[in-house]
Design a protein around this motif. Structure first.
Motif, mmCIF file in Angstrom:
data_model
loop_
_atom_site.group_PDB
_atom_site.id
_atom_site.type_symbol
_atom_site.label_atom_id
_atom_site.label_comp_id
_atom_site.label_asym_id
_atom_site.label_seq_id
_atom_site.Cartn_x
_atom_site.Cartn_y
_atom_site.Cartn_z
ATOM 1 N N UNK A 50 -2.286 6.668 -5.723
ATOM 2 C CA UNK A 50 -2.101 5.825 -4.547
ATOM 3 C C UNK A 50 -2.382 4.352 -4.851
ATOM 4 N N UNK A 51 -2.035 3.510 -3.911
ATOM 5 C CA UNK A 51 -2.425 2.101 -4.008
ATOM 6 C C UNK A 51 -2.833 1.614 -2.630
ATOM 7 N N UNK A 52 -4.003 1.009 -2.545
ATOM 8 C CA UNK A 52 -4.357 0.305 -1.325
ATOM 9 C C UNK A 52 -3.921 -1.151 -1.466
ATOM 10 N N UNK B 104 0.886 -1.174 0.000
ATOM 11 C CA UNK B 104 0.000 0.000 0.000
ATOM 12 C C UNK B 104 0.915 1.214 0.000
ATOM 13 N N UNK B 105 0.554 2.233 -0.750
ATOM 14 C CA UNK B 105 1.387 3.435 -0.709
ATOM 15 C C UNK B 105 0.605 4.726 -0.939
ATOM 16 N N UNK B 106 1.165 5.777 -0.363
ATOM 17 C CA UNK B 106 0.665 7.134 -0.509
ATOM 18 C C UNK B 106 1.460 7.778 -1.643
ATOM 19 N N UNK C 213 5.494 6.271 3.862
ATOM 20 C CA UNK C 213 4.499 6.359 2.791
ATOM 21 C C UNK C 213 4.327 5.035 2.042
ATOM 22 N N UNK D 116 4.072 0.757 2.576
ATOM 23 C CA UNK D 116 3.843 -0.274 3.585
ATOM 24 C C UNK D 116 3.653 -1.633 2.923
#
Lengths: 236, 236
Positions: free
Chosen positions: B55-57, B8-10, B86, B88
């Motif tokens: 972004x990516x969840x 996941x990333x911001x 940012x 994970x």
């Protein structure tokens, strides 16, 4: 004609609030650039500085407007259209000519937000993730800071101020949903004072904090990260 | 030993997902740097690229691990400690040796989030603020994209792909609290395709979208901003 601007900003996108020669990507730098485009060449004066990464839900600053800018709602709208999305003008109000955003300020309030929730990349700019926090202990010790103290041992080294004495009127901690909020209200704060007080509350015992505050001992305190800190109110 | 990493990333903090020579501040660049520090010198292969600010969840990528890294929980913990906040790692799972994060992917899902709430600087990295959105019209027109189409007029110019045909399995819009969510699921997407489809849904009539899709007319569409877009699932 002097006006006060109430600002909110996401500190992630700025190298602090104060204008710098090296970059325009500061809160006041961004605001001054946009004002300049409107023909308003003014130095913006804020209530105080916030560090890189620190947010504001309410920061106050003042400027002197040329008389033809008399519609504050319109000016607010124009500014918010031109400013980057990380900086927002909440309100513009007329103030007396001797109003000074910094020197007229009587009280300043900050909030510091911590969570023990599982880390996620979407909140990491806005809260400080910690595995374990003892809220009860924080609630017991945070009151030590209330009152008039010499905070010289809760100040970033290299700061240059006349006096290191400040009066903290209120300081308390509470839980709101998954978040632990530490609230501080004072006549003013030294550079990094809140981050150092939060750092002390997270790592030192009651006696150690008291000794640090009395100046009888000197502990090395790691300041809490900037991303959990919000300037939340200025009272005049 | 091949493993798949769920990330996941911001996207605010990265110049896109793909590694670049000019900067290490890309999602895969950051991951490769940290892996390198652990002695794992590997090119990371992702399911697909996401642009700067997107972004990516859930993004999926694969690497081949040296055999002594056999505790995936430990590896995940170590990586999350070393990676910037940012980015994970949500999960690391063993996969077959012929698993390929990009070529084995069967379906990709994205969400696009819009709100008509008053703008605020704390959400502006994560949603697209619009003054006015016609949800009903979006709901009526979003179905036009479902099925197999040549999306060459919904692709960033300069893209180099063998085929511009993609199959969209599902596309729908719904309201969740103050947010309007547009959901797209396809076998794959062209560069900036979703941002261009959202841009079309926000500005073009049903007939215009249909004509753009059939290739009978060519409208200039402004892609919707990246900060509202989330890669949300990859199915294998």
């Amino acid at each position: 004609m002097r006006v006060a601007l109430h600002l909110a900003y996401n500190g992630t996108h700025f190298f602090g609030s104060q204008t710098q020669k090296e970059t325009s990507k500061t809160v006041l730098g961004e605001l001054e650039n946009v004002l300049k485009k409107l023909g308003i060449e003014q130095k913006v004066v804020a209530s105080g500085r916030t560090d890189k990464g620190v947010h504001a839900t309410m920061q106050v600053c003042h400027i002197d407007l040329p008389p033809y800018w008399d519609d504050m709602e319109k000016l607010k709208k124009v500014l918010n259209k031109m400013l980057c999305d990380a900086l927002h003008v909440k309100k513009i109000i007329h103030v007396k000519d001797d109003f000074h955003a910094r020197y007229s300020a009587k009280k300043r309030s900050y909030r510091y937000i911590i969570t023990t929730k599982q880390k996620n990349p979407f909140e990491s700019d806005f809260v400080t993730f910690l595995e374990d926090v003892n809220l009860q202990q924080i609630q017991q010790n945070i009151g030590l800071f209330v009152g008039e103290h010499d905070f010289r041992q809760f100040m970033k080294t290299g700061s240059d101020v006349k006096s290191t004495t400040r009066i903290i009127y209120r300081a308390f901690a509470y839980q709101h949903k998954d978040y632990i909020v530490l609230y501080f209200e004072a006549n003013g704060f030294l550079r990094s004072q809140i981050r150092l007080m939060v750092g002390a509350l997270l790592t030192l015992t009651k006696d150690a904090i008291q000794a640090q505050l009395n100046g009888t001992k000197k502990y090395k305190i790691k300041p809490a990260p900037p991303n959990g800190l919000y300037l939340s109110k200025i009272k005049y």
